[in-house]
Design a protein around this motif. Sequence first.
Motif, PDB file in Angstrom:
ATOM      1  N   ILE A 255      19.122  19.362  45.893  1.00 49.67           N
ATOM      2  CA  ILE A 255      18.876  19.856  47.237  1.00 49.67           C
ATOM      3  C   ILE A 255      17.702  19.103  47.862  1.00 49.67           C
ATOM      4  O   ILE A 255      16.857  18.547  47.162  1.00 49.67           O
ATOM      5  N   THR A 256      17.661  19.061  49.172  1.00 42.25           N
ATOM      6  CA  THR A 256      16.550  18.438  49.894  1.00 42.25           C
ATOM      7  C   THR A 256      15.227  19.102  49.515  1.00 42.25           C
ATOM      8  O   THR A 256      15.168  20.315  49.304  1.00 42.25           O
ATOM      9  N   LEU A 257      14.166  18.299  49.447  1.00 43.34           N
ATOM     10  CA  LEU A 257      12.859  18.838  49.079  1.00 43.34           C
ATOM     11  C   LEU A 257      12.498  20.024  49.968  1.00 43.34           C
ATOM     12  O   LEU A 257      12.620  19.957  51.189  1.00 43.34           O
ATOM     13  N   GLY A 258      12.071  21.103  49.332  1.00 42.49           N
ATOM     14  CA  GLY A 258      11.683  22.306  50.058  1.00 42.49           C
ATOM     15  C   GLY A 258      12.759  23.358  50.135  1.00 42.49           C
ATOM     16  O   GLY A 258      12.470  24.518  50.422  1.00 42.49           O
ATOM     17  N   TYR A 259      14.017  22.975  49.844  1.00 37.37           N
ATOM     18  CA  TYR A 259      15.121  23.934  49.926  1.00 37.37           C
ATOM     19  C   TYR A 259      15.401  24.610  48.587  1.00 37.37           C
ATOM     20  O   TYR A 259      16.170  25.557  48.520  1.00 37.37           O
ATOM     21  N   GLY A 260      14.787  24.081  47.530  1.00 36.83           N
ATOM     22  CA  GLY A 260      14.863  24.736  46.235  1.00 36.83           C
ATOM     23  C   GLY A 260      13.514  25.331  45.878  1.00 36.83           C
ATOM     24  O   GLY A 260      13.411  26.447  45.379  1.00 36.83           O
ATOM     25  N   HIS A 261      12.458  24.556  46.143  1.00 32.97           N
ATOM     26  CA  HIS A 261      11.079  24.967  45.889  1.00 32.97           C
ATOM     27  C   HIS A 261      10.246  24.588  47.111  1.00 32.97           C
ATOM     28  O   HIS A 261      10.375  23.485  47.637  1.00 32.97           O
ATOM     29  N   GLY A 262       9.382  25.490  47.529  1.00 34.44           N
ATOM     30  CA  GLY A 262       8.628  25.284  48.761  1.00 34.44           C
ATOM     31  C   GLY A 262       7.405  24.401  48.587  1.00 34.44           C
ATOM     32  O   GLY A 262       7.121  23.870  47.508  1.00 34.44           O
ATOM     33  N   GLU A 263       6.652  24.276  49.679  1.00 34.39           N
ATOM     34  CA  GLU A 263       5.486  23.395  49.678  1.00 34.39           C
ATOM     35  C   GLU A 263       4.468  23.777  48.616  1.00 34.39           C
ATOM     36  O   GLU A 263       3.831  22.910  48.016  1.00 34.39           O
ATOM     37  N   THR A 264       4.280  25.066  48.384  1.00 31.42           N
ATOM     38  CA  THR A 264       3.292  25.484  47.382  1.00 31.42           C
ATOM     39  C   THR A 264       3.653  24.914  46.020  1.00 31.42           C
ATOM     40  O   THR A 264       2.783  24.389  45.300  1.00 31.42           O
ATOM     41  N   TRP A 265       4.942  25.004  45.658  1.00 33.93           N
ATOM     42  CA  TRP A 265       5.363  24.463  44.364  1.00 33.93           C
ATOM     43  C   TRP A 265       5.157  22.965  44.322  1.00 33.93           C
ATOM     44  O   TRP A 265       4.635  22.431  43.331  1.00 33.93           O
ATOM     45  N   TRP A 266       5.547  22.245  45.360  1.00 37.64           N
ATOM     46  CA  TRP A 266       5.392  20.793  45.366  1.00 37.64           C
ATOM     47  C   TRP A 266       3.923  20.384  45.358  1.00 37.64           C
ATOM     48  O   TRP A 266       3.558  19.358  44.773  1.00 37.64           O
ATOM     49  N   ARG A 267       3.066  21.186  45.969  1.00 40.69           N
ATOM     50  CA  ARG A 267       1.629  20.899  45.902  1.00 40.69           C
ATOM     51  C   ARG A 267       1.137  21.040  44.460  1.00 40.69           C
ATOM     52  O   ARG A 267       0.347  20.233  43.973  1.00 40.69           O
ATOM     53  N   GLN A 268       1.608  22.066  43.765  1.00 44.32           N
ATOM     54  CA  GLN A 268       1.241  22.244  42.365  1.00 44.32           C
ATOM     55  C   GLN A 268       1.768  21.089  41.519  1.00 44.32           C
ATOM     56  O   GLN A 268       1.077  20.609  40.601  1.00 44.32           O
ATOM     57  N   PHE A 269       2.974  20.645  41.822  1.00 43.83           N
ATOM     58  CA  PHE A 269       3.579  19.516  41.113  1.00 43.83           C
ATOM     59  C   PHE A 269       2.719  18.262  41.287  1.00 43.83           C
ATOM     60  O   PHE A 269       2.370  17.585  40.297  1.00 43.83           O
ATOM     61  N   CYS A 270       2.356  17.952  42.513  1.00 47.05           N
ATOM     62  CA  CYS A 270       1.568  16.742  42.781  1.00 47.05           C
ATOM     63  C   CYS A 270       0.150  16.868  42.224  1.00 47.05           C
ATOM     64  O   CYS A 270      -0.421  15.882  41.735  1.00 47.05           O
ATOM     65  N   THR A 271      -0.407  18.062  42.279  1.00 43.98           N
ATOM     66  CA  THR A 271      -1.736  18.280  41.699  1.00 43.98           C
ATOM     67  C   THR A 271      -1.706  18.033  40.204  1.00 43.98           C
ATOM     68  O   THR A 271      -2.604  17.386  39.636  1.00 43.98           O
ATOM     69  N   ALA A 272      -0.667  18.530  39.540  1.00 41.77           N
ATOM     70  CA  ALA A 272      -0.541  18.308  38.095  1.00 41.77           C
ATOM     71  C   ALA A 272      -0.433  16.820  37.783  1.00 41.77           C
ATOM     72  O   ALA A 272      -1.039  16.328  36.815  1.00 41.77           O
ATOM     73  N   LEU A 273       0.320  16.075  38.589  1.00 43.96           N
ATOM     74  CA  LEU A 273       0.417  14.631  38.397  1.00 43.96           C
ATOM     75  C   LEU A 273      -0.953  13.973  38.504  1.00 43.96           C
ATOM     76  O   LEU A 273      -1.332  13.146  37.658  1.00 43.96           O
ATOM     77  N   LYS A 274      -1.703  14.328  39.540  1.00 42.64           N
ATOM     78  CA  LYS A 274      -3.021  13.725  39.715  1.00 42.64           C
ATOM     79  C   LYS A 274      -3.954  14.098  38.566  1.00 42.64           C
ATOM     80  O   LYS A 274      -4.778  13.291  38.123  1.00 42.64           O
ATOM     81  N   GLN A 275      -3.822  15.304  38.064  1.00 45.05           N
ATOM     82  CA  GLN A 275      -4.695  15.739  36.980  1.00 45.05           C
ATOM     83  C   GLN A 275      -4.458  14.965  35.687  1.00 45.05           C
ATOM     84  O   GLN A 275      -5.368  14.841  34.869  1.00 45.05           O
ATOM     85  N   VAL A 276      -3.244  14.454  35.495  1.00 46.59           N
ATOM     86  CA  VAL A 276      -2.989  13.653  34.286  1.00 46.59           C
ATOM     87  C   VAL A 276      -3.108  12.158  34.575  1.00 46.59           C
ATOM     88  O   VAL A 276      -2.782  11.334  33.722  1.00 46.59           O
ATOM     89  N   GLY A 277      -3.570  11.809  35.774  1.00 43.13           N
ATOM     90  CA  GLY A 277      -3.863  10.420  36.077  1.00 43.13           C
ATOM     91  C   GLY A 277      -2.801   9.672  36.850  1.00 43.13           C
ATOM     92  O   GLY A 277      -2.944   8.465  37.086  1.00 43.13           O
ATOM     93  N   TYR A 278      -1.730  10.352  37.268  1.00 47.12           N
ATOM     94  CA  TYR A 278      -0.693   9.683  38.057  1.00 47.12           C
ATOM     95  C   TYR A 278      -0.992   9.865  39.531  1.00 47.12           C
ATOM     96  O   TYR A 278      -0.928  10.978  40.066  1.00 47.12           O
ATOM     97  N   ASP A 279      -1.335   8.781  40.200  1.00 47.67           N
ATOM     98  CA  ASP A 279      -1.627   8.804  41.638  1.00 47.67           C
ATOM     99  C   ASP A 279      -0.887   7.628  42.268  1.00 47.67           C
ATOM    100  O   ASP A 279      -1.488   6.698  42.795  1.00 47.67           O
ATOM    101  N   ASP A 280       0.415   7.677  42.199  1.00 50.34           N
ATOM    102  CA  ASP A 280       1.238   6.511  42.521  1.00 50.34           C
ATOM    103  C   ASP A 280       2.428   6.955  43.367  1.00 50.34           C
ATOM    104  O   ASP A 280       2.305   7.864  44.183  1.00 50.34           O
ATOM    105  N   VAL A 281       3.586   6.365  43.154  1.00 51.80           N
ATOM    106  CA  VAL A 281       4.739   6.534  44.037  1.00 51.80           C
ATOM    107  C   VAL A 281       5.466   7.846  43.770  1.00 51.80           C
ATOM    108  O   VAL A 281       5.703   8.226  42.614  1.00 51.80           O
TER     109      VAL A 281
END
Length: 312
Positions: A255-281
């Motif tokens: 599904i299109t981003l946001g139609y399965g999981h909202g912005e809060t979830w995606w923010r948590q997803f991206c935060t987790a990536l940054k916390q393990v050192g992934y700040d890329d594409v």
Amino acid sequence: MKIGMITDSLGDLPFDEMLAASAELGLQTLEFACGNWSSAPHIDLQAMLASAATRKEFVAKIRDHGLTIAALNCSGNPLHPGPQGQVHHGVTQDTIRLAGLMEIDRVVMMSGLPGGPGDANPNWIITDWPPECLKIQRYQWEERIIPYWRDLVAFSNNLGIYKLCLELHGHQAVYNVQTLFKLRDAVGQTVGANYDPSHPLWMGADPIAGIRTLGSAIYYVHAKDTRIEPIAAAIDGTLDPRPPNLYAERAWNYITLGYGHGETWWRQFCTALKQVGYDDVLSIEHEDMMLTPMEGMRKSVALLRNVAINLS
């Protein structure tokens, strides 16, 4: 983080129109599929390998639109026991060759999946019973998967490619965190993850927990969402072989981003990536059957841009 796209998401557009659309969407970088399960709508692999001038013109057009190349993709099954396996192996090697020629540092792909002894087709073993299951799996890993990947890692390293980014996908030998580490432990750190949360979501895993466990083994990220359809999933579970066009009947859908999981979830997803050192594409992959590609891409870009702004 950079917002990008695998260009198959706009695969119906010719190359120049796809570039114009990507610039209009505000994308920063692009991932190009070179063959195997993709029709490679925007790159001619053999022409690019054959001609430095063709490669130069290709890169110049991308730069003229304010874009860069994030990765090449050759997702397929080079371990298929039939003739398809050799074809996919050839495309895989040629894609890695092209990445080396273009100084692109990573190739996105899947692990592939062999059959058992004498099988004509791949065999995805995801249970320990009946007893032959573990015997087949042992054969697959010891006789086919690990030897193949040792050779492919050596081939890639000889060409200066040190990141092979495996998408953890169903009907593949590497489909979750545990199997990614199993292969990585056997063949080395050239193998890492292309982490696409849409797959662990339908398999019942938590992508954010997966990020924290994978850590620096994450080499690339696909941004794609999955919606679990609660009534169908409650009746049959999420092992669902119905084709994607029967989305009204399926237990889950891409599904299109946001139609399965909202912005809060995606923010948590991206935060987790940054916390393990992934700040890329974050490479958007549009496979939503219910929205047009451009509409789905616009909504997905808007969500990721909102998330990125709020993380900065």
